[in-house]
Enzyme design. Structure first.
Site, mmCIF file in Angstrom:
data_model
loop_
_atom_site.group_PDB
_atom_site.id
_atom_site.type_symbol
_atom_site.label_atom_id
_atom_site.label_comp_id
_atom_site.label_asym_id
_atom_site.label_seq_id
_atom_site.Cartn_x
_atom_site.Cartn_y
_atom_site.Cartn_z
ATOM 1 N N GLU A 186 4.002 51.087 11.114
ATOM 2 C CA GLU A 186 4.158 52.472 10.658
ATOM 3 C C GLU A 186 2.901 53.060 9.997
ATOM 4 O O GLU A 186 2.924 53.434 8.812
ATOM 5 C CB GLU A 186 5.341 52.582 9.697
ATOM 6 C CG GLU A 186 6.651 52.160 10.308
ATOM 7 C CD GLU A 186 7.849 52.360 9.377
ATOM 8 O OE1 GLU A 186 7.672 52.811 8.245
ATOM 9 O OE2 GLU A 186 8.963 52.058 9.806
ATOM 10 N N GLU B 252 12.679 48.595 14.733
ATOM 11 C CA GLU B 252 13.544 48.808 13.565
ATOM 12 C C GLU B 252 14.496 49.955 13.833
ATOM 13 O O GLU B 252 14.094 50.995 14.362
ATOM 14 C CB GLU B 252 12.744 49.211 12.312
ATOM 15 C CG GLU B 252 11.969 48.125 11.663
ATOM 16 C CD GLU B 252 11.214 48.619 10.429
ATOM 17 O OE1 GLU B 252 11.652 49.591 9.785
ATOM 18 O OE2 GLU B 252 10.168 48.013 10.154
HETATM 19 O O1 IFM Z 1 12.390 49.243 4.717
HETATM 20 C C1 IFM Z 1 11.652 50.032 5.564
HETATM 21 C C2 IFM Z 1 10.644 49.210 6.344
HETATM 22 O O2 IFM Z 1 9.820 48.457 5.518
HETATM 23 C C3 IFM Z 1 9.777 50.111 7.183
HETATM 24 N N1 IFM Z 1 10.584 50.963 7.996
HETATM 25 C C4 IFM Z 1 11.656 51.707 7.363
HETATM 26 C C5 IFM Z 1 12.526 50.747 6.568
HETATM 27 C C6 IFM Z 1 13.710 51.502 5.934
HETATM 28 O O3 IFM Z 1 13.273 52.578 5.193
#
Ligand code: IFM
Length: 473
Positions: A203, A382
């Site tokens: 990210e 994710e």
């Molecule tokens: O917890 C975070 C993760 O570290 C990165 N992506 C989003 C998740 C939830 O907010």
């Protein structure tokens, strides 16, 4: 209507249409969709990779030598703690020691893969000084996963880096990229023989925008210029890591990708020109500019307060796959307040999660179509919901996975899905308040308890393998 007013109305409508066409909001009529009928699970291809994800700082415990631990212990200019309720990551989920029992939990869910990050600050606590015990630890984790039939997927940088790296200016300084390239090469030499899939940077847009524009993550800066510089360097770091690992023995056989979070920004009031304009700026900085750089090898961005137009050849063709992190969209509302020119909100009927955004499954379909344009396989690295009451998790999982299945049916090459997260963990600025886990964590006893909503995930995995149709599988 008088002519000047007519002309102004027409100009407003045209401008609004142009802005909203850039990345149009998508909405489905959920009254006509039954995501509880798991027939959609048959769309997942045979070798689809089902997984869960975590990151080191959020679960391991004992991460006290990176820039986040320093941030957690510091105070803001108003003397308030940086993290909600003054939380710190501390012992976290003690996953460092408890990984064997957590791997057993992964097995119980029926997943094929585990995405986790290696903690750079434990492995290289001082510059150039590698810690053998930490390296051995991750060997043990990888071996235990493989023994359990679960594929390890490594992330090299998931928000945290050693304090010494931060003290040198972190990703604000392009010269520092050498350090993470060297660290990544070392990791690949160690684990490349056992680990096939590698995520470089997690990210980049979040690290840059939340740390350097919104100021909610370390180092708490609010500068569009600095945010854009960090974004640029993170993308360059990805490209250089990709090339460096590819050049190592075994590099050809590895699948290496960047993890891009897409958060759509839509106007809270779809008819409001200023909301639409603000949404377009966020979309450009957060999603479109980095994706364009990866596609074209040129980093271009023109937003209020920052202008860049530079070659970025190192990122062109640097994706064996793209990792997509997707949670939701945010709805921006502009206001006449110089200190706070915009806020975020909900529309009537939106179902909120515990995070400051709602449930928006159409968004994952929309994001998949966007990154599908790269022509490389996509892994959803994710997706999950913060839901302390566990009264939305099952529906969330079914609807988002229904949307993923629909994208696959429509031709998008999605190869895997990793649920965030295996267990409740330290949610950065939100501390321990957000419950993303399939397993609830009692931080006092470290007890882990499977949430009923998690069964929806396990049922879809089973249905995808067997063609089972009922929601309780
Ligand atoms: O917890 C975070 C993760 O570290 C990165 N992506 C989003 C998740 C939830 O907010």
């Amino acid at each position: 209507m008088p002519a000047p007013l007519l002309a102004a109305t027409a100009a407003y409508a045209l401008a609004l249409r142009a802005l909203r066409r850039v990345d149009p909001e998508l909405r489905w009529d959920w009254r006509t969709i039954d995501a509880a009928d798991l027939a959609f699970a048959r769309a997942f291809p045979e070798n689809f990779l089902w997984g869960v994800a975590t990151s080191a700082h959020q679960v391991e415990g004992g991460c006290d030598n990176n820039q986040w631990s320093r941030w957690e212990r510091s105070r803001g200019p108003d003397g308030a703690p940086r993290i909600k309720h003054g939380d710190v990551s501390g012992a976290a989920c003690e996953h460092w020691a408890r990984y064997p029992e957590d791997i057993a939990r992964m097995r119980a869910l029926g997943v094929d893969a585990y995405r986790f990050s290696v903690e750079w600050s434990k492995i290289e606590p001082r510059e150039g000084d590698y810690n053998d015990a930490a390296i051995a630890h991750y060997h043990a984790v990888i071996d235990a996963l493989i023994d359990a039939g679960i594929e390890p997927v490594i992330t090299l940088h998931h928000f945290t880096h050693p304090q010494w790296f931060d003290d040198r200016g972190g990703f604000e300084r392009a010269v520092n990229i050498d350090h993470i390239v060297r660290f990544s090469e070392r990791m690949f030499r160690e684990y490349g023989g056992k680990v096939r899939r590698w995520c470089t940077i997690n990210e980049p847009s979040v690290v840059a925008m939340v740390g350097y524009f919104l100021g909610d993550f370390p180092p708490g800066v609010r500068s569009p210029k600095r945010a854009v510089r960090v974004l640029e360097n993170l993308l360059r770091a990805h490209g250089r890591i990709y090339r460096a690992l590819k050049a190592l023995p075994g590099g050809d056989a590895a699948a290496i990708g960047l993890v891009k979070n897409i958060t759509h920004t839509d106007p809270l009031r779809p008819w409001h020109l200023a909301d639409a304009a603000a949404a377009a700026v966020f979309t450009e900085a957060f999603n479109r500019a980095p994706l364009r750089a990866l596609r074209t090898g040129r980093f271009t961005l023109k937003i209020p307060g920052a202008r860049v137009d530079r070659p970025m050849e190192e990122v062109r063709g640097s994706l064996d796959f793209i990792g997509l992190n997707y949670y939701s969209h945010v709805l921006v509302k502009t206001q006449l307040d110089r200190r706070e020119p915009f806020t975020w909100g909900y529309r009537p009927g939106d179902v909120p999660t515990d995070m400051p955004y709602g449930i928006y499954p159409e968004g994952i379909y929309r994001a998949l179509r966007q990154v599908g344009g790269f022509g490389v396989p996509i892994y959803i690295t994710e997706n999950g919901i913060a839901d302390a009451r566990d009264d939305r998790r099952a529906d969330f999982i079914r609807r988002y996975l229904y949307a993923v299945a629909r994208a696959i049916i429509d031709g998008v090459d999605v190869r895997g899905f990793f649920y965030w997260s295996l267990l409740d963990n330290f949610e950065w600025a939100e501390g321990w308040s957000m419950k993303f886990g399939l397993y609830a964590l009692d931080p006092k006893t470290q007890a882990r308890t499977l949430r009923p909503g998690a069964e929806a995930f396990a049922a879809i995995i089973r249905a995808s393998r067997t063609g089972t149709r009922s929601s309780d599988g």
